[in-house]
Design a protein around this motif. Sequence first.
Motif, PDB file in Angstrom:
ATOM      1  N   UNK A 271     122.663  83.099  41.375  1.00  0.00           N
ATOM      2  CA  UNK A 271     122.067  81.792  41.672  1.00  0.00           C
ATOM      3  C   UNK A 271     120.700  81.606  41.019  1.00  0.00           C
ATOM      4  N   UNK A 272     120.051  82.703  40.610  1.00  0.00           N
ATOM      5  CA  UNK A 272     118.730  82.619  39.982  1.00  0.00           C
ATOM      6  C   UNK A 272     118.803  82.467  38.464  1.00  0.00           C
ATOM      7  N   UNK A 273     120.003  82.558  37.906  1.00  0.00           N
ATOM      8  CA  UNK A 273     120.160  82.443  36.456  1.00  0.00           C
ATOM      9  C   UNK A 273     120.541  81.006  36.099  1.00  0.00           C
ATOM     10  N   UNK A 274     119.696  80.367  35.295  1.00  0.00           N
ATOM     11  CA  UNK A 274     119.928  78.974  34.892  1.00  0.00           C
ATOM     12  C   UNK A 274     121.050  78.913  33.865  1.00  0.00           C
ATOM     13  N   UNK A 275     120.909  79.664  32.790  1.00  0.00           N
ATOM     14  CA  UNK A 275     121.965  79.790  31.790  1.00  0.00           C
ATOM     15  C   UNK A 275     121.630  80.940  30.849  1.00  0.00           C
ATOM     16  N   UNK A 276     122.607  81.287  30.001  1.00  0.00           N
ATOM     17  CA  UNK A 276     122.450  82.384  29.046  1.00  0.00           C
ATOM     18  C   UNK A 276     122.963  81.898  27.698  1.00  0.00           C
ATOM     19  N   UNK A 277     122.180  82.114  26.638  1.00  0.00           N
ATOM     20  CA  UNK A 277     122.596  81.667  25.308  1.00  0.00           C
ATOM     21  C   UNK A 277     122.329  82.741  24.267  1.00  0.00           C
ATOM     22  N   UNK A 278     123.098  82.674  23.160  1.00  0.00           N
ATOM     23  CA  UNK A 278     122.809  83.560  22.038  1.00  0.00           C
ATOM     24  C   UNK A 278     121.908  82.822  21.053  1.00  0.00           C
ATOM     25  N   UNK A 279     121.694  83.413  19.888  1.00  0.00           N
ATOM     26  CA  UNK A 279     120.742  82.872  18.923  1.00  0.00           C
ATOM     27  C   UNK A 279     121.146  81.503  18.380  1.00  0.00           C
ATOM     28  N   UNK A 280     122.461  81.189  18.423  1.00  0.00           N
ATOM     29  CA  UNK A 280     122.945  79.903  17.929  1.00  0.00           C
ATOM     30  C   UNK A 280     123.114  78.878  19.043  1.00  0.00           C
TER      31      UNK A 280
END
Length: 213
Positions: free
Chosen positions: A85-94
Amino acid sequence: MKRTILVMLIAASMLLSIGVASSMTCYINDVQDDLDYLYDGKLNATLNTDNTSDPGTIVVTLTDDTKLLYPNSTITTILLNVPESDIVNVTDNFGNEWTVTAAAGNPFGTFLTKTTTNEANLKSTDPITIYVTINGWDGTLPANADGNVISIHIQRIDEYVVGDEEGSAWVTVGYCEEDDGNGGTQEIPEFPTIALPIAAIIGLAFIFQSRKE
């Protein structure tokens, strides 16, 4: 008795506060035991946290040496002891978004949250950035019951491993460094190195107090 309680409270607070601070750079280079003979000293990534913005960030990047040695290697999964619940989102370099779910166990213990690439070819380009809600976050990452704050899965290592022709391994933090204030760095002990003595202090204080009573 008051002195004993004070010692126990101080030790407990130190134990709970141990993690990875935002002023540190940590090196993810401790390979799972059964593959250590293949990849010891060869798989390395850096871990940096930043709580000066909102949301805060946790950034994981394969080192240039690892990319040079294994050009096709890629991070496909990251396990953390941060609540989902504390993680907004996760993205790679692109900017490709990763999936965030509840985690299971792995060679470095059980973690709360798993983030996984959605790329069909498992070729996510690092750095991988995890955006975390601030809510008073001090930049530290909590450790799991085995004393590990993170575990990453590196795939496409291009070395033969039984049951996995492309090669893959789980890796966790080996050590951390922080600025010593004099233009240099000092190594920070791993969680178990600090946690076990503190836990021992709490236990001894409890025993001595019990004997007095």
